[in-house]
Enzyme design. Structure first.
Site, PDB file in Angstrom:
ATOM      1  N   GLN A  11       0.612  -1.191  -0.154  1.00 50.46           N
ATOM      2  CA  GLN A  11      -0.260  -0.660  -0.068  1.00 50.46           C
ATOM      3  C   GLN A  11       0.782   0.906  -0.075  1.00 50.46           C
ATOM      4  O   GLN A  11       2.027   1.332   1.328  1.00 50.46           O
ATOM      5  CB  GLN A  11      -0.981   0.015   1.082  1.00 50.46           C
ATOM      6  N   SER A  89       3.552  -6.977   2.641  1.00 47.24           N
ATOM      7  CA  SER A  89       2.644  -6.737   3.337  1.00 47.24           C
ATOM      8  C   SER A  89       1.648  -6.720   2.218  1.00 47.24           C
ATOM      9  O   SER A  89       1.103  -8.558   2.130  1.00 47.24           O
ATOM     10  CB  SER A  89       2.560  -4.798   3.904  1.00 47.24           C
ATOM     11  N   LEU A  90       0.708  -5.926   1.212  1.00 48.13           N
ATOM     12  CA  LEU A  90      -0.544  -6.374   0.366  1.00 48.13           C
ATOM     13  C   LEU A  90       0.424  -7.435  -0.599  1.00 48.13           C
ATOM     14  O   LEU A  90      -0.547  -8.189  -0.648  1.00 48.13           O
ATOM     15  CB  LEU A  90      -1.158  -5.300  -0.055  1.00 48.13           C
ATOM     16  N   ARG A 114      -9.702  -8.885   2.837  1.00 44.22           N
ATOM     17  CA  ARG A 114      -9.040  -8.025   3.507  1.00 44.22           C
ATOM     18  C   ARG A 114      -9.340  -6.807   3.799  1.00 44.22           C
ATOM     19  O   ARG A 114      -8.643  -6.266   4.726  1.00 44.22           O
ATOM     20  CB  ARG A 114      -7.682  -8.438   2.722  1.00 44.22           C
ATOM     21  N   HIS A 197      -0.461  -4.122  10.883  1.00 43.37           N
ATOM     22  CA  HIS A 197       0.605  -5.314  11.772  1.00 43.37           C
ATOM     23  C   HIS A 197       0.292  -4.626  13.623  1.00 43.37           C
ATOM     24  O   HIS A 197       1.812  -4.424  14.019  1.00 43.37           O
ATOM     25  CB  HIS A 197       1.665  -4.733  11.085  1.00 43.37           C
ATOM     26  N   GLN A 246       0.028 -12.440   9.157  1.00 41.03           N
ATOM     27  CA  GLN A 246       0.969 -11.713   9.107  1.00 41.03           C
ATOM     28  C   GLN A 246      -0.177  -9.867   9.268  1.00 41.03           C
ATOM     29  O   GLN A 246       0.579  -9.217   9.551  1.00 41.03           O
ATOM     30  CB  GLN A 246       0.096 -11.636   7.710  1.00 41.03           C
TER      31      GLN A 246
END
Length: 296
Positions: A11, A89-90, A114, A197, A246
């Site tokens: 992101q 991440s993503l 998500r 996170h 995650q």
């Protein structure tokens, strides 16, 4: 055969007009974008190609948009032959579709789920994130641990000397002050919608876990380095477990890059919008061959 790592951004890499060039030059890309509109039940292509920055910043748009740009681009690369993949991440979802652990459709459904779950968690418990520049990871970890009455944790180990903290508004503010006093060069508040996170994402993790458990994960064409451990994984069941963890765990990107470079890789290709990951790899080793994936 050349050892090559393909990496996928997260992101923040979105930009107005993203993916339009792919749509215009490839019928395969057109079909994938149209399929995405139908899966998401709104015309994400309109927002990606013609929307404003504000439109693109909506969580339900940002995450699928970056995922689509990366995955469609990867599918059009004629020489796509990864020795390993990783995503920030993503970006881990994009990496898992590119290396065939997930189908395009399942990957997009999970990313959409998500995004919505994270949005809900952000609304339920306001939080924020801040980038800490020029401090040792161990100092940041101990400062976060010393804040007792509010949530704040290390969230993204981006590269040596750059770590993002995440948590409640009070927690991040308190840790930021302490870190400046302790000698951090800079602490920069990030314009994000919540505490990604961190433990504040627990409701989103629970929601996403259900969807991940019901999704088929296949044997990939190459190992994926996962955020939660920074290690390479081949086993679909372990990949699933790490993907569920995650959302509330830190992104171990510094460790991921170290482990990728330890294999002897000299060529790293970033697939998707932006060049953030190339910049992070450059901080690890100035002599790497770094590039953005492009389609003729």
């Amino acid at each position: 055969m050349m050892i090559k790592a393909y990496v996928f951004p997260g992101q923040g890499a979105q930009f107005v007009g993203m993916g339009k060039d792919l749509f215009d030059k490839s019928s395969k890309a057109k079909d994938m974008f149209k399929k995405a509109n139908s899966i998401l039940k709104f015309k994400i292509t309109d927002v990606m190609f013609e929307g404003t920055e504000e439109d693109l910043r909506q969580t339900k748009v940002t995450q699928p948009a970056i995922f689509l740009h990366s995955v469609i681009l990867a599918s059009l690369l004629e020489d796509f032959d990864p020795t390993m993949v990783a995503g920030h991440s993503l970006g881990e979802f994009s990496a898992l579709v590119a290396n065939k652990v997930l189908s395009f459709e399942d990957g997009l459904r999970l990313v959409s789920k998500r995004a919505m779950a994270m949005q809900k968690a952000c609304e339920a418990q306001p939080g924020t994130m801040a980038a800490v520049i020029g401090a040792d990871d161990s100092l940041i970890e101990s400062v976060c641990a010393s804040i007792k009455d509010a949530v704040v944790v290390p969230a993204n180990y981006n590269c040596p000397g750059q770590l993002v903290i995440s948590g409640s508004l009070e927690g991040v503010a308190a840790a930021s002050e302490k870190l400046k006093e302790a000698g951090a060069k800079r602490v920069v508040q990030l314009s994000v919608g919540g505490a990604f996170h961190s433990p504040l994402m627990e409701p989103a993790r629970v929601e996403l876990a259900e969807a991940i458990k019901e999704t088929t994960f296949n044997q990939g064409i190459c190992p994926v380095y996962q955020n939660v451990t920074g290690q390479s994984v081949n086993d679909p069941e372990i990949i699933k477990k790490n993907l569920i963890a995650q959302l509330t765990s830190p992104v171990m990107w510094t460790q991921t890059m170290s482990n990728i470079l330890a294999t002897g890789v000299r060529t790293v290709v970033e697939v998707g919008p932006g060049t953030v990951l190339q910049g992070l790899f450059r901080k690890m080793d100035r002599n790497l061959e770094l590039s953005s994936a492009t389609v003729e």
